[in-house]
Motif scaffolding. Structure first.
Motif, mmCIF file in Angstrom:
data_model
loop_
_atom_site.group_PDB
_atom_site.id
_atom_site.type_symbol
_atom_site.label_atom_id
_atom_site.label_comp_id
_atom_site.label_asym_id
_atom_site.label_seq_id
_atom_site.Cartn_x
_atom_site.Cartn_y
_atom_site.Cartn_z
ATOM 1 N N ASP A 86 -1.196 -1.541 -15.194
ATOM 2 C CA ASP A 86 -0.805 -1.455 -13.786
ATOM 3 C C ASP A 86 0.553 -2.116 -13.652
ATOM 4 N N ASP B 238 3.331 -0.910 -12.605
ATOM 5 C CA ASP B 238 4.085 -0.691 -11.368
ATOM 6 C C ASP B 238 3.411 -1.423 -10.215
ATOM 7 N N ASP B 239 4.114 -1.462 -9.142
ATOM 8 C CA ASP B 239 3.625 -2.218 -7.997
ATOM 9 C C ASP B 239 2.337 -1.634 -7.459
ATOM 10 N N GLU B 240 1.587 -2.519 -6.907
ATOM 11 C CA GLU B 240 0.323 -2.078 -6.321
ATOM 12 C C GLU B 240 0.615 -1.456 -4.972
ATOM 13 N N GLU B 241 1.334 -0.383 -5.052
ATOM 14 C CA GLU B 241 1.730 0.260 -3.813
ATOM 15 C C GLU B 241 0.633 1.254 -3.439
ATOM 16 N N VAL B 242 -0.419 0.711 -2.931
ATOM 17 C CA VAL B 242 -1.543 1.579 -2.607
ATOM 18 C C VAL B 242 -1.199 2.361 -1.355
ATOM 19 N N ASP B 243 -1.350 3.638 -1.470
ATOM 20 C CA ASP B 243 -1.079 4.424 -0.274
ATOM 21 C C ASP B 243 -2.247 4.246 0.679
ATOM 22 N N GLN B 244 -1.890 3.790 1.831
ATOM 23 C CA GLN B 244 -2.888 3.394 2.809
ATOM 24 C C GLN B 244 -3.382 4.583 3.604
ATOM 25 N N ARG C 237 -7.518 5.130 3.049
ATOM 26 C CA ARG C 237 -8.394 4.180 2.397
ATOM 27 C C ARG C 237 -9.500 3.739 3.355
#
Lengths: 417, 353
Positions: free
Chosen positions: A387, A389-395, A398
């Motif tokens: 992981d 890359d950034d934890e750029e979770v697309d919100q 969710r």
């Protein structure tokens, strides 16, 4: 006639390589100094807080050793070489189980150094492999007298000797991210403590979490009986760099011998030494000064400690005096080395203080071509997928947990389907 | 406030901490007379509530707190704890206690361990380092001078034996883990999620297999991703009440599915249910047939971190609420009591389709 001419056996080449690999953790360059009876490799780290000296006995270590000298270098010859180049020459060839690959191991290694007026200044190494291949390397060098660190043994009243392997195993208990090692004694309890610590992290976010971001504080208590020899002033704290100490032990455990230390007071150099057959390995490390050591107990001693650890060693007085003033030939400009640059550490023990160290490389299973997985109980297999890359979770969509048992959708204008 | 315990089952404890540490760096630990509850709640991603009976990992456990329920709440960094447990892995014994060093609260782990003075690992240095050990200082001297006529008198044999004995000393290692003691008031608002009865419950296939394939799908998705696609690919997980689990990845360019059959749908215990079994959603799903799947979507990377719990070697039951939620119950067996089990509950972060 060559100035110096020697031959290393397969084992000798390995030992030579190990020595250079150890030095490479401190410095990019090594000084080679040849005399009638011995060959000496020395290096000084960039902050001049660590000095390394390996001495190889001419009659015991080498298969053959001839120091001819010449008019210019009557008693000794010296030069400076880059360690990286030497490492690749003496690198151990894969001597695997397969018969055909076994032959690519080194049979012997001839080294010739030539220098002088009208001659090319070169180190020529001929590596003869068992499979009949001979590799010849020609290295340019800079003629430069070595710098020796001064260590007054009479001043160093404290000393101890212990198995390098025992010490090496103890170091495994120290976690990552630590910088300093405090070696202290408690005569009442008959213990020697090895304490690793790092000072308070610089406040980054200024949050309360900072207390939890401190690295592990580790202390190892070793009974004095465990030491072969020990004479140390009670309650004396001597502080050195963990990184240096680790690098030394890494090498010392290969020889497997006893490691001996000599030191006096905080802020004065400490000498560590051990030997193999025909080889003597010596290290002189600058210790953190007493004032700083006492400051370490206070709130923010980092600067002091760091500064003091960088305090350079004293150069030996004979540094230049033994070199005739006009003697060193002007090095060929093309051989002139660049100014020393910060070395690339081979293994970085000191991780970034924050954020936490990056996760390990993706597990082998994820890389393998097969969907089928090995059965071995390797812990790596359980490591999460990289992981990096950034934890750029697309919100976008969710689902959130709450305590009502009903899902809560995060509102989003990008909601599709 | 007092907390002191000996450690046991260090391997299990260590594996659990490693699994939790892959999700979040800092955990909330709640200690009471019977349970150790370790909770991680990442900002994004799956949360875990691990409730262990004290006897699973602790021995001679002492807990004293001013709190009415005799509980201690700590905030604890998992990385240092994991590192300390690694140190303790092969120890003779280890204990853990709450203390203060320089006014800062610490969980201090004291480990009694040995070093191995075994044969050289790897090649021996030089032309042979043997000469060195022979020349070792015999400063202790030999108390019994062997008779010159004694054919068995061998000074060196006796010396080396004596030296070997001397090596058998224990080392005491202290690992101090920084902690924060939490006020009960600050944690009582953190509630364990409440989930409606699941549509499908199924025992997962070996997690190593599931993880390897899931990771492969996630990597595929990352490779196949075109500009628009996120770098957090979603996997579709489905299960039915007929022993099948389906893992699926759909992107613009590919659609791959992996199916496990013959898995177990455990029987429900009617005494544990708030409703008659006949009305339970899973009964409804079962009646609807094998084509009735409960599906959730999970984040590939987060799912990989969740599956890291497989290192515990426990039985894992997955509960699916269709298009709503996925919960994993990881059962950790006790070594010394085959009937006792503890449960680690994963509330897997899921996404609607």
């Amino acid at each position: 006639m060559a100035v110096l001419n020697f031959t290393l056996s397969e084992e000798g080449a390995t030992v030579f390589h190990d020595a250079l690999a150890c030095m490479f953790k401190f410095s990019d360059d090594v000084c080679m100094e040849a005399r009638q009876d011995k060959l000496t490799l020395t290096a000084l780290n960039i902050s001049k807080s660590a000095y390394i000296c390996f001495t190889f006995a001419a009659n015991r270590f080498f298969s053959r050793y001839v120091f001819e000298g010449n008019a210019q270098y009557r008693d000794r010859f010296f030069c400076q070489l880059t360690i990286r180049a030497l490492l690749s020459i003496f690198r151990t060839r894969q001597g695997g189980e397969l018969p055909q690959s076994k032959d690519s191991s080194i049979d012997k290694c001839d080294v010739v150094i030539d220098d002088g007026p009208g001659k090319k200044s070169r180190l020529i190494a001929r590596v003869i492999c068992r499979n009949g291949i001979t590799a010849s390397h020609s290295l340019a060098f800079e003629v430069k007298p070595p710098t020796h660190a001064k260590f007054i043994k009479d001043e160093a009243q404290n000393r101890w000797t212990i198995s390098s392997r025992t010490l090496r195993q103890l170091m495994d208990h120290f976690g990552p991210g630590i910088e300093l090692l405090d070696i202290n004694t408690d005569n009442d309890a008959s213990l020697v403590n090895f304490t690793c610590f790092t000072e308070t992290m610089q406040q980054r976010r200024g949050g309360e979490d900072d207390a939890l971001r401190k690295p592990l504080h580790t202390n190892i208590a070793v009974e004095m009986d465990e030491f072969d020899v020990i004479t140390v002033k009670d309650k004396l704290h001597i502080i050195i760099s963990v990184k240096d100490f680790r690098a030394i032990l890494q090498h010392a455990q290969i020889t497997g011998g006893e490691l001996t230390t000599f030191y006096s007071d905080p802020g004065r150099p400490m000498k560590l030494s051990y030997g193999g057959d025909g080889v003597l390995c010596e290290f002189i490390l600058m210790t953190v000064g007493e004032k700083d050591a006492s400051a370490l107990k206070h709130k923010n001693p980092r600067q002091n400690a760091a500064k003091s650890a960088k305090q350079p060693l004293d150069a030996a007085s004979h540094r230049a005096s033994s070199v005739p003033q006009a003697a060193p030939p002007k090095p060929n400009p093309t051989q002139q080395k660049l100014a020393p640059r910060p070395r690339q550490s081979q293994f970085e023990i000191r991780p970034q203080p924050m954020p936490p160290p990056p996760p390990p490389a993706p597990p082998a299973t994820a890389d393998s071509d097969s969907l089928f997985v090995p059965q071995a109980d390797e812990d790596d297999q359980w490591e999460p997928l990289n992981d990096d890359d950034d934890e750029e979770v697309d919100q976008i969509d969710r689902l959130q947990w709450n305590s009502t048992g009903e899902p809560v959708m995060i509102k989003s204008s990008h909601f599709h389907t | 406030m007092r907390f002191r315990t000996e450690l046991k089952n260090i391997r299990t404890f260590s594996k659990l901490i490693a699994a939790l540490n892959s999700l979040e760096k800092i955990a909330w630990v709640r200690l009471d007379d019977e349970h150790v509850r370790i909770t991680v709640i990442p900002d994004t991603g799956s949360q875990v509530w691990a409730s262990l009976s004290v006897g699973l990992i602790f021995d001679n456990y002492t807990l004293q707190s001013a709190d009415v329920n005799n509980t201690i709440n700590l905030e604890l960094p998992l990385g240092p704890l994991q590192r300390a447990l690694k140190s303790a892995a092969n120890s003779n014994h280890a204990n853990l206690r709450l203390t203060k060093r320089d006014g800062v609260p610490m969980l201090s782990m004291t480990i009694h361990t040995m070093t191995k003075d075994d044969a050289p690992d790897g090649r021996s240095g030089g032309g042979g380092s043997g000469g060195l050990s022979k020349s070792r200082q015999h400063h202790n001297g030999s108390t019994s001078t062997p008779d010159a006529d004694d054919p068995f008198g061998d000074v060196f044999e006796q010396e080396s034996l004596e030296l070997a004995m001397r090596r058998e000393h224990e080392k005491v290692i202290t690992q101090d883990i920084p902690v924060r003691v939490l006020n009960p008031a600050t944690v009582e608002t953190i509630m364990q999620p409440v989930i409606r009865e699941p549509d499908v419950h199924i025992q997962l296939p070996p997690l190593l297999q599931l993880k390897a394939i899931s990771d492969r799908f996630t990597k595929l998705a990352l490779t196949a991703a075109t500009g628009r696609a996120s770098n957090n690919p979603k996997l579709e997980l489905s299960a039915n009440m007929f022993g099948s689990l389906r893992l699926r990845l759909v992107t613009d360019t590919l659609d791959v599915t992996s199916v496990w059959n013959g898995l177990e749908n455990p029987e429900l215990d009617p005494s544990q249910l708030a409703m008659p079994v006949e009305e339970h959603p899973s009964t409804v799903f079962k009646q609807a047939g094998a084509d009735k799947w409960a599906t959730v979507r999970v984040d590939g990377k987060d799912w990989s971190r969740v599956l890291s719990v497989g290192r515990l070697d426990g039985r894992v039951i997955a509960c699916f609420c269709d298009d709503h939620a996925l919960i994993l119950y990881v059962y950790v067996p006790h070594q010394d009591d085959s009937n006792a089990e503890d449960v680690v509950t994963y509330y897997v972060s899921s996404f609607s389709s």
